[in-house]
Scaffold this motif. Structure first.
Motif, PDB file in Angstrom:
ATOM      1  N   ARG A 215     139.265  36.540 117.639  1.00 12.30           N
ATOM      2  CA  ARG A 215     138.360  37.684 117.613  1.00 12.30           C
ATOM      3  C   ARG A 215     138.087  38.070 116.154  1.00 12.30           C
ATOM      4  N   ASP A 216     136.833  38.140 115.792  1.00 11.04           N
ATOM      5  CA  ASP A 216     136.403  38.620 114.462  1.00 11.04           C
ATOM      6  C   ASP A 216     137.132  37.915 113.316  1.00 11.04           C
ATOM      7  N   GLY A 217     137.094  36.640 113.292  1.00 13.14           N
ATOM      8  CA  GLY A 217     137.682  35.909 112.162  1.00 13.14           C
ATOM      9  C   GLY A 217     139.193  35.891 112.161  1.00 13.14           C
ATOM     10  N   THR A 218     139.810  36.282 113.276  1.00 14.55           N
ATOM     11  CA  THR A 218     141.272  36.223 113.357  1.00 14.55           C
ATOM     12  C   THR A 218     141.669  35.431 114.607  1.00 14.55           C
ATOM     13  N   LEU A 219     142.559  34.457 114.387  1.00 15.49           N
ATOM     14  CA  LEU A 219     143.075  33.656 115.508  1.00 15.49           C
ATOM     15  C   LEU A 219     144.492  34.130 115.760  1.00 15.49           C
ATOM     16  N   ARG A 220     144.726  34.711 116.936  1.00 14.80           N
ATOM     17  CA  ARG A 220     146.057  35.271 117.216  1.00 14.80           C
ATOM     18  C   ARG A 220     146.832  34.321 118.126  1.00 14.80           C
ATOM     19  N   LEU A 221     148.044  34.000 117.704  1.00 13.98           N
ATOM     20  CA  LEU A 221     148.921  33.148 118.503  1.00 13.98           C
ATOM     21  C   LEU A 221     150.140  33.971 118.887  1.00 13.98           C
ATOM     22  N   GLY A 222     150.417  34.033 120.178  1.00 17.80           N
ATOM     23  CA  GLY A 222     151.551  34.842 120.611  1.00 17.80           C
ATOM     24  C   GLY A 222     152.404  34.121 121.639  1.00 17.80           C
ATOM     25  N   GLY A 223     153.561  34.711 121.966  1.00 16.61           N
ATOM     26  CA  GLY A 223     154.458  34.160 122.979  1.00 16.61           C
ATOM     27  C   GLY A 223     155.335  33.046 122.427  1.00 16.61           C
ATOM     28  N   ASP A 224     155.726  32.122 123.343  1.00 16.20           N
ATOM     29  CA  ASP A 224     156.609  31.020 122.951  1.00 16.20           C
ATOM     30  C   ASP A 224     155.761  29.802 122.577  1.00 16.20           C
ATOM     31  N   LEU A 225     155.742  29.494 121.310  1.00 20.35           N
ATOM     32  CA  LEU A 225     154.925  28.354 120.832  1.00 20.35           C
ATOM     33  C   LEU A 225     155.852  27.151 120.687  1.00 20.35           C
ATOM     34  N   LEU A 226     156.097  26.480 121.812  1.00 19.92           N
ATOM     35  CA  LEU A 226     157.122  25.430 121.841  1.00 19.92           C
ATOM     36  C   LEU A 226     156.576  24.116 122.384  1.00 19.92           C
ATOM     37  N   LEU A 227     157.325  23.074 122.138  1.00 17.21           N
ATOM     38  CA  LEU A 227     156.899  21.709 122.480  1.00 17.21           C
ATOM     39  C   LEU A 227     156.418  21.539 123.925  1.00 17.21           C
ATOM     40  N   PRO A 228     157.095  22.121 124.933  1.00 13.47           N
ATOM     41  CA  PRO A 228     156.612  21.901 126.303  1.00 13.47           C
ATOM     42  C   PRO A 228     155.156  22.324 126.495  1.00 13.47           C
ATOM     43  N   ASP A 229     154.691  23.287 125.692  1.00 12.57           N
ATOM     44  CA  ASP A 229     153.296  23.728 125.813  1.00 12.57           C
ATOM     45  C   ASP A 229     152.413  23.146 124.715  1.00 12.57           C
ATOM     46  N   ALA A 230     152.969  22.234 123.918  1.00 12.81           N
ATOM     47  CA  ALA A 230     152.259  21.790 122.713  1.00 12.81           C
ATOM     48  C   ALA A 230     150.870  21.235 123.027  1.00 12.81           C
ATOM     49  N   ALA A 231     150.758  20.450 124.102  1.00  8.71           N
ATOM     50  CA  ALA A 231     149.453  19.845 124.421  1.00  8.71           C
ATOM     51  C   ALA A 231     148.440  20.933 124.749  1.00  8.71           C
ATOM     52  N   ALA A 232     148.878  21.915 125.543  1.00  6.04           N
ATOM     53  CA  ALA A 232     147.977  23.013 125.915  1.00  6.04           C
ATOM     54  C   ALA A 232     147.617  23.843 124.683  1.00  6.04           C
ATOM     55  N   ILE A 233     148.605  24.059 123.818  1.00  2.00           N
ATOM     56  CA  ILE A 233     148.355  24.830 122.585  1.00  2.00           C
ATOM     57  C   ILE A 233     147.328  24.110 121.719  1.00  2.00           C
ATOM     58  N   TRP A 234     147.474  22.801 121.604  1.00  2.00           N
ATOM     59  CA  TRP A 234     146.556  21.997 120.771  1.00  2.00           C
ATOM     60  C   TRP A 234     145.118  22.089 121.309  1.00  2.00           C
ATOM     61  N   ARG A 235     145.015  21.953 122.657  1.00  2.00           N
ATOM     62  CA  ARG A 235     143.678  22.059 123.272  1.00  2.00           C
ATOM     63  C   ARG A 235     143.083  23.433 123.006  1.00  2.00           C
ATOM     64  N   GLU A 236     143.927  24.455 123.172  1.00  2.00           N
ATOM     65  CA  GLU A 236     143.470  25.841 123.039  1.00  2.00           C
ATOM     66  C   GLU A 236     143.059  26.142 121.594  1.00  2.00           C
ATOM     67  N   LEU A 237     143.833  25.622 120.654  1.00  2.00           N
ATOM     68  CA  LEU A 237     143.503  25.836 119.240  1.00  2.00           C
ATOM     69  C   LEU A 237     142.141  25.231 118.922  1.00  2.00           C
ATOM     70  N   HIS A 238     141.889  24.055 119.456  1.00  3.25           N
ATOM     71  CA  HIS A 238     140.600  23.411 119.187  1.00  3.25           C
ATOM     72  C   HIS A 238     139.460  24.138 119.889  1.00  3.25           C
ATOM     73  N   ARG A 239     139.744  24.571 121.134  1.00  4.91           N
ATOM     74  CA  ARG A 239     138.686  25.266 121.886  1.00  4.91           C
ATOM     75  C   ARG A 239     138.264  26.538 121.155  1.00  4.91           C
ATOM     76  N   THR A 240     139.256  27.243 120.650  1.00  2.00           N
ATOM     77  CA  THR A 240     138.942  28.537 120.033  1.00  2.00           C
ATOM     78  C   THR A 240     138.390  28.400 118.613  1.00  2.00           C
ATOM     79  N   THR A 241     138.562  27.246 117.997  1.00  2.85           N
ATOM     80  CA  THR A 241     138.057  27.111 116.618  1.00  2.85           C
ATOM     81  C   THR A 241     136.847  26.176 116.532  1.00  2.85           C
TER      82      THR A 241
END
Lengths: 279, 382
Positions: free
Chosen positions: B21-47
């Motif tokens: 939102r407005d030039g800020t990418l917020r990452l919250g919760g547990d940023l761990l390997l089991p979710d790494a693939a989903a996190i990677w997809r999400e990071l790309h989708r949002t950027t």
């Protein structure tokens, strides 16, 4: 720094004998040597001497060209720029007969299809007219010299890492050279085996008067047995120090001091300010 | 900080949140390997589609982060930097900071190297051609060195490693005999069987002996035997010498004043030069016997009739033809195998690569030589 006669540590008789080595002519002379692979230059304008009966170390970080320098000194790579003179002979031609030195390679390089005894006998069979029983006797004596009495009939695959290196030293000594090149003798060995190998090198140096040129980065070994060392620097592609290890350790050059004072930066509060120390 | 489980989570169980939102990418919760693939997809989708300019990556809501996800953030910053987006990491909780700093996720993103333009077809063909020419040069140089070594051995026979020859003869010859016998018997058998029906139709049953005899002696026996020897001994030679090369045993030989060529190559080539013609002669006989088996059992030809027809049709020159070829095949296999062995570098993988190359190159060389000899003998009227 040039190849000046040097001071050795300790006042024992063998050390004095080695100290006197500085008065003898150099057994290895290197002048303006450039080493590398193809177009890649690893070191330039290397100039140093190795004196007779000296235990001489070639030091440097990984990739600085230590082992490559050894290949140039032993004639395994042709010298294209500079001078390498070993025992007064320039441009060693390994195809022209047995060379005036012995070499121990990093992993021993024993011939796997031959027994340890046959490995030691091979140069004797090729270059002497000794009858087979005499060759066997000499090979067994060489193995006894390096502490491998029972290994004559064993295959290299049956030996431990330290034993392989000892056997390789026995093979290197087969033709009675007075100069032996050792490529990382302590690599992959535990501290006790490594210390035993150091003892062996010292014993051979003191009792047989052998000159050793050792490529290593095992500092404990360097401080305990080496008379003089050179340090190769990867970044500047040059020789940055030449002298007894204890003097090098107190060098004014921070690159030299850093090599000898190899403390992890994380344990040193003065280094890398702001670097975290994760637990 | 929970270390997180190693099992992969489904999207609905995700324990992280990513929003921009407005030039800020917020990452919250547990940023761990089991979710790494989903996190990677999400990071790309949002950027995706971000315009050049600054971007703040806010980690203040993160409960946990591990090395894998930190590495993904470093990679994202690097990708964004290449697109002109300057991403800055802020709000890293105190307890997560050491890990983030260890991966240098908060440092300046590394400059991306300019991607090399993909090679065009012409460049690829040029590179491959240069590679082939280089290999060819190496083989020719090797052959030259071999000749020099042989001349040296003729002048100083004592410098040869002759005691290596008998065990090599045993390994390359005697040990290969069972497979050579089996394959060549089957070749004769198959040749006869394939032609049996046609010959029967014309009542020319006995000519199976001519067909099998000539094709086996001139072509099949030398070629099949060479292929077997190439697969067995050629590959073994390349692997042996390659292993010696990478373990510095070849260098050790040189520092003992022994010539690797005289020591390793000459005995192997000599062994093949003796063994391959000998095996070919045996293969000639067993191939003819393979044909005989079919002739007697399926074509009502007598054993005597088959042999009489064979000796009438097969001339001495046919056998010599095969033997001459087998000598050339032996030389080719020996030289290629030893050259490939000496060219090995880079540990076990390099040895494996050279062993494979030995078999492929040798097979190619065998077929080319076979064709050359066929044309040459034809031109010479033989």
């Amino acid at each position: 720094m040039g190849a000046e006669p040097h001071e050795t540590v300790g006042d024992d008789a063998p050390a004095k004998a080695r100290r006197a080595a500085g008065d003898r002519p150099p057994i290895v002379r290197v002048e303006d040597l450039t080493i590398g692979w193809g177009d890649v230059v690893l070191q330039e304008r290397l100039t140093f001497d190795v004196n007779e009966r000296e235990i001489f170390a070639i030091l440097g970080g990984s990739g600085s060209g230590k082992s490559t320098l050894l290949r140039f000194l032993t004639g395994l790579e042709p010298v294209t720029k500079g001078i390498v003179e070993v025992q007064g002979r320039r441009d060693i031609d390994l195809d022209a007969g047995f060379p005036p030195f012995g070499v121990m390679f990093q992993a021993g390089a024993l011939f796997g299809s031959a027994t340890v005894g046959e490995n030691v006998e091979l140069p004797l069979e090729e270059w002497t007219d000794l009858p087979p029983d005499a060759i066997t006797a000499v090979a067994k004596a060489k193995l006894r010299l390096v502490g491998l009495d029972g290994a004559y009939g064993k295959f290299p695959s049956e030996l431990s890492g330290g034993m392989k290196k000892r056997a390789a030293i026995a093979r290197a000594l087969a033709l009675e050279p007075n100069l032996v090149f050792l490529d990382e003798p302590s690599a992959g060995l535990d501290p006790i085996t490594s210390a035993e190998l150091d003892d062996l090198i010292l014993a051979l140096n003191e009792s047989l008067g052998l000159t050793f040129v050792i490529v290593t980065h095992e500092l404990e070994s360097v401080f305990s047995i080496v008379d003089r060392a050179i340090l190769l620097d990867k970044a500047s592609k040059s020789l940055i120090a030449n002298g007894p290890p204890h003097e090098l350790a107190e060098s004014d050059d921070p690159r030299v001091r850093d090599f000898f004072d190899r403390r992890p930066a994380r344990r040193d509060p003065s280094a890398r300010p702001g670097t975290p120390n994760p637990t | 900080m929970a270390p997180g489980t190693r099992t992969l989570r489904k999207d609905e169980d995700r324990a992280f949140a990513i929003e921009r939102r407005d030039g800020t990418l917020r990452l919250g919760g547990d940023l761990l390997l089991p979710d790494a693939a989903a996190i990677w997809r999400e990071l790309h989708r949002t950027t995706d589609g971000l315009n050049p300019g600054p971007l703040t990556i806010d980690l203040s809501r993160a409960n946990a982060i591990d090395g894998a996800v930190t590495a993904l953030i470093v990679a994202l910053r690097s990708d964004l930097a290449a697109r002109g987006v300057r991403a800055e990491l802020v709000g890293t909780p105190e307890e997560l900071r050491p890990l983030v700093q260890l991966y240098e996720a908060d440092a300046e993103p590394p400059k991306q190297r300019r991607r090399r333009k993909p090679e065009g077809m012409v460049e690829q063909v040029g590179r491959a051609t240069a590679g082939i020419l280089e290999e060819l040069r190496a083989v020719v140089t090797f052959f030259g060195e071999m000749v020099v070594a042989v001349v040296g051995l003729v002048r100083h026979p004592r410098t040869g490693h002759w005691k290596e020859v008998p065990p090599l003869l045993e390994r390359t010859g005697a040990d290969a005999l069972p497979i050579v016998l089996l394959i060549n018997f089957l070749m004769g058998f198959v040749m006869a069987y394939q032609s049996a029906r046609q010959l029967k139709m014309y009542g020319a049953n006995v000519y199976v002996a001519d067909l099998v005899g000539i094709s086996v002696t001139r072509e099949l026996a030398p070629l099949m035997t060479a292929i077997i020897v190439c697969g067995r001994s050629g590959a073994a030679f390349a692997a042996e010498i390659g292993s010696m090369k990478v373990s510095e045993e070849v260098d050790a030989l040189r520092t003992l004043g022994l010539r690797p060529f005289a020591w390793l190559v000459v005995p192997r080539v000599i062994a093949l030069l003796v063994v391959l013609p000998a095996l070919t002669m045996i293969a000639d006989i067993i191939g003819v016997i393979g044909g005989l088996f079919v002739a007697v059992t399926s074509l009502d030809v007598t054993m005597r009739g088959y042999f009489v027809e064979t000796t009438t049709s097969v001339q001495l020159w046919d056998v010599e033809h095969g033997l001459i070829k087998s000598v050339a095949f032996a030389l080719a296999i020996g030289l290629i195998a030893c050259q490939q062995g000496f060219a090995a570098s880079g540990g076990a993988e390099g040895v494996g690569r050279r062993t494979t190359a030995t078999v492929v190159t040798s097979l190619f060389a065998l077929v080319v030589l076979d064709a050359l000899f066929t044309v040459m003998f034809r031109v010479l009227g033989r």
